[in-house]
Design an enzyme around this catalytic site. Structure first.
Site, PDB file in Angstrom:
ATOM      1  N   ASP A 292       0.878  -1.155   0.000  1.00 49.75           N
ATOM      2  CA  ASP A 292       0.000   0.000   0.000  1.00 49.75           C
ATOM      3  C   ASP A 292       0.923   1.215   0.000  1.00 49.75           C
ATOM      4  O   ASP A 292       2.106   1.115   0.363  1.00 49.75           O
ATOM      5  CB  ASP A 292      -0.960  -0.002   1.197  1.00 49.75           C
ATOM      6  CG  ASP A 292      -2.145   0.929   0.951  1.00 49.75           C
ATOM      7  OD1 ASP A 292      -2.049   1.781   0.036  1.00 49.75           O
ATOM      8  OD2 ASP A 292      -3.161   0.830   1.659  1.00 49.75           O
ATOM      9  N   TRP A 293       0.386   2.339  -0.406  1.00 52.32           N
ATOM     10  CA  TRP A 293       1.221   3.520  -0.646  1.00 52.32           C
ATOM     11  C   TRP A 293       1.845   4.022   0.661  1.00 52.32           C
ATOM     12  O   TRP A 293       1.175   4.618   1.502  1.00 52.32           O
ATOM     13  CB  TRP A 293       0.398   4.608  -1.325  1.00 52.32           C
ATOM     14  CG  TRP A 293       0.458   4.577  -2.827  1.00 52.32           C
ATOM     15  CD1 TRP A 293       0.685   5.648  -3.644  1.00 52.32           C
ATOM     16  CD2 TRP A 293       0.314   3.447  -3.704  1.00 52.32           C
ATOM     17  NE1 TRP A 293       0.706   5.245  -4.976  1.00 52.32           N
ATOM     18  CE2 TRP A 293       0.485   3.907  -5.035  1.00 52.32           C
ATOM     19  CE3 TRP A 293       0.095   2.084  -3.515  1.00 52.32           C
ATOM     20  CZ2 TRP A 293       0.413   3.067  -6.149  1.00 52.32           C
ATOM     21  CZ3 TRP A 293       0.018   1.250  -4.626  1.00 52.32           C
ATOM     22  CH2 TRP A 293       0.176   1.747  -5.917  1.00 52.32           C
TER      23      TRP A 293
END
Ligand code: BGC
Length: 761
Positions: A228-229
């Protein structure tokens, strides 16, 4: 040697490290000298959010169709429709040069407070897994990869970057991983996105057991794992843990750290190569599909409208809906009729190609009826008596009042959770006042997750749950209100009576950096049923403008082997006067199991369409897994001999037909008996019972004699000796009788265990 292997051989260490870290916010690193193109990714999940300035994270995005969010999609229970939507998303992604769409989200709705529930499907892993798989199949059929997210246990936004979700292994397998497992095995997503949070002490981005042992090795996931970012903390540990691609980039320090680790011998280059291999595979797969061109905005808007209507759930209807032709004066109350709440906030936010305004759409379908509008409540949480009074007077003069009530948009958002399940105070007062003044009041709700209704529901004639319904939802509401579409959505999440009733209430949001999933397997309907807690609307529930009868339920065999599975059939008849769709649900109930099981669990469903008076036979297959549960002692999914009820119903609380079947387990399981096993465990174990049974009988006879000889004042009088013994270890009991035994207690137990193992061979 394959092309990919030959590229890996020619790559420098620097190129390998760079490939495993994004080149920009939405792209991977290209290696032109070796013919490796970049891969472009984009949010997701219910539309394509392709930034106009791709170098920025928060840039405005190109217009794309905003489809309904997952909470609405799930209530369609329509796998074919989700496949169509996935295919449409792929067309848009291709037109916008996107190779992987960041979705679907498939976390379980553990608490209705999770800010991101609008992006998730359900509280039930079977339903969520089936729907996610269909969306993935549709998307990937168009040559665009999916990114199944957020793996795993990202079930709250509160402290999502750091919180440690403490989940026992069985709950993890049966609830929090099962939906992912189904989606991975069936949908075969090109990528899986790891979650921000920790799981049982380890960040998901470094979780070898999760990403390698379970996802890649056990489930056979062949794609790449993307972070995930911003979910990566230690790049080298993450590579070791099975995290292939870190996003977003650029991150020169990470690339350097990887190079350094390989040079120092801290990271085996083979581990890096494996990630490179997985990334290259997806990069080249995405490159096979030509990009560019356009998509049919009108057709996709029409599809979004269809999906939105199918996802709407008729929660209450005293007969006012569908609205009858010939109405003259319709009051339309509520700000959401003019400014619809049709998606949530955060990374999934789509710049829509157009937005259907509910009020205008009503006007178009209202024929000669006149519409009178009042805003009813302000855009913020303030209380405005003037707006309320205005609304009441408009409602009083009409034949029917349509109340468009949307949760304030800030309550459906990524990044934080909701504080309560309430509408605003003004909205509640508005519904109460309008329904007091106008007996024909219909409430239309827009929200991404369950809300409570007990303060006002008794006073209104109908409630339509329209969810965060996508850009065309305003038109879909009119379709349902006027009966152009017969509602057929069924709840994919329970609507509780109050927040304090919800399963995770005492174990949410956690403290000291941890959230303990203390309710275990019992989330959603599994919990409400076990606790016999009344709910506002149960899982699987939804009304229609027609009625359905269930009859002739049959099973393929009264007794069956787990590996053969079972087929269930039932006849459904439309007993009303209009065409409609029914979602038939199959639950199983295990009569007896070694470990506790929820009373019933969804294992199959089908959605069918029927003209009035017509009957169709629905066939639903239940496989081996449908009857299995995850046994932590064996570390695997097991089945047990015994009886199961097959419950066929219109909701989890409305079972219409039932069949009882007997399962024969073909699993060859080792015995779990050990020197510390209790009498109960010895007797519950089939082989233990054979070996120990006769000895137990002798022991009980001895006890019986002792009790028979007991005189007044003896402390054993009045005791149930069997119950007392049941939970004592056999070894401890033997030690009490040491003097009377022919051999030491340990030797006796050891001998019994040996005989058990011989029986197993
Ligand atoms: C979200 C993801 C999203 C990513 C990229 C993250 O904050 O959790 O769902 O795909 O950002 O925008």
């Amino acid at each position: 040697m394959s092309d990919i292997e030959s590229i890996i051989q020619h790559m420098t260490l620097e190129e390998k490290a760079a490939l495993c870290t994004g080149a920009g916010p939405w792209s991977t690193t290209a290696i032109p000298r070796l013919g490796v193109p970049e891969l472009v990714v984009s949010d997701g999940p219910h539309g394509v959010r392709r930034p106009i300035d791709a170098s920025k994270i928060g840039s405005l995005s190109h217009p794309a169709t905003c489809f309904p969010t997952a909470s609405s999609l799930a209530c369609t229970w329509d796998v074919a429709l989700l496949r169509d939507m996935g295919a449409a998303l792929a067309e848009e992604a291709n037109a916008l040069d996107v190779g992987v769409l960041l979705g679907p989200g498939n976390n379980m709705k553990r608490t209705p407070l999770c800010g991101r529930n609008f992006e998730y499907f359900s509280e039930d892993p079977f339903l969520a897994g089936e729907l996610a798989a269909s969306l993935i199949e549709g998307l990937q059929s168009g040559g665009v990869g999916a990114s199944l997210k957020h793996f795993a246990a990202n079930n709250q936004e509160y402290q999502r970057f750091s919180i440690n979700a403490e989940i026992d292994v069985r709950t993890l397998r049966e609830i929090y991983l099962a939906g992912f497992e189904r989606a991975v095995k069936k949908g075969k997503p090109w990528t899986v996105m790891c979650a921000y949070n920790r799981l049982n002490g380890t960040f998901c981005s470094e979780h070898h057991e999760l990403l390698v042992d379970i996802l890649k090795d056990e489930w056979g996931f062949e794609g790449l794992v993307v972070s995930d970012w911003g979910a990566v903390h230690d790049r080298v540990a993450a590579l070791r843990g099975g995290l292939d691609l870190e996003m977003p980039g650029p991150k020169p320090s990470r690339v350097q750290a990887v190079i350094q680790a390989v040079q120092d011998g801290a990271l085996d280059e083979a581990v890096l190569d494996e990630s490179v291999r997985r990334i290259l595979k997806i990069v080249f797969k995405a490159a096979e599909t030509p990009k560019g061109g356009t998509f049919d905005q009108q057709a996709h808007d029409a599809l979004a409208r269809k999906v939105a209507a199918e996802g709407m759930v008729l929660l209450k209807n005293n007969g006012i809906l569908p609205l009858k032709p010939g109405l003259k004066r319709i009051a339309v109350i509520g700000r959401a009729a003019e400014t619809p709440h049709y998606q949530g906030g955060g990374s999934s936010h789509i710049n829509p190609t157009r937005v259907a305004m509910p009020l205008k759409e009503l006007q178009q379908q209202a024929g000669s009826a006149e519409l009178f509008y009042a805003a009813g409540y302000p855009a913020d949480d303030q209380f405005r008596q003037d707006l309320l009074d205005q609304a009441v007077s408009v409602a009083r003069d009409a034949e029917v009042a349509l109340l468009y009530i949307a949760l304030p948009t800030y309550k459906d958002s990524e990044g934080y959770d909701r504080a309560d399940l309430d509408l605003t105070a003004q909205q509640v007062a508005l519904i109460q006042a309008v329904s007091a003044a106008q007996p024909n009041t219909v409430v239309i709700l827009n929200n991404g997750s369950a809300v409570v209704m007990s303060e006002w529901i008794a006073g209104v004639s109908a409630v339509l749950e329209a969810w965060t319904m996508g850009q065309a939802g305003g038109a879909a509401i009119a379709d349902v209100l006027f009966g152009k579409v017969n509602p057929s959505g069924k709840l994919a999440e329970t609507f509780p009576l109050k927040l304090a009733d919800t399963p995770a209430y005492l174990n949410y949001p956690g403290e000291g950096g941890k959230v303990r999933y203390g309710e275990g397997l019992f989330i959603g309907y599994r919990y409400y049923e076990a606790k016999q807690t009344p709910v506002q609307f149960p899982f699987g529930y939804g009304g229609s403008y027609t009625t359905f009868a269930y009859s002739n339920a049959t099973v393929s065999a009264a007794a069956f082997k787990d590996t053969d599975g079972l087929t269930v059939t039932v006849d459904i008849t439309n007993t009303g006067t209009v065409a409609g769709k029914e979602v038939v649900q199959v639950y199983i109930h295990d009569h007896k199991s070694a470990l506790v099981r929820p009373y019933k669990e969804l294992k199959g469903f089908a959605k069918i369409e029927l003209q009035p008076g017509k009957t169709k036979t629905v066939t639903i297959a239940l496989d081996d897994r449908a009857f299995a549960y995850y046994h932590p002692g064996y570390g695997q999914w097991i089945t047990e001999d015994g009886e199961f009820d097959i419950l066929i119903g219109a909701s989890s609380a409305d079972i219409r037909c039932q069949q009882t079947v007997t399962l024969h387990s073909t699993r060859k399981l080792p015995s779990l008996l050990n020197p510390e096993s209790t009498i109960r465990e010895w007797l519950d174990d089939p082989r233990g019972k054979i070996v120990f049974g006769p000895m137990f009988q002798q022991m009980m006879e001895g006890f019986g004699r002792a009790l028979g000889e007991a005189t007044d004042g003896n402390e054993m009088i009045g005791m149930d000796a069997t119950s007392m013994l049941m939970d004592m270890p056999l070894l401890s009991i033997l030690h009490f009788q040491d003097a009377a035994l022919s051999a030491p207690p340990e030797a006796i137990v050891h001998g019994l265990l040996q005989r058990v193992h011989q029986l197993a061979e």
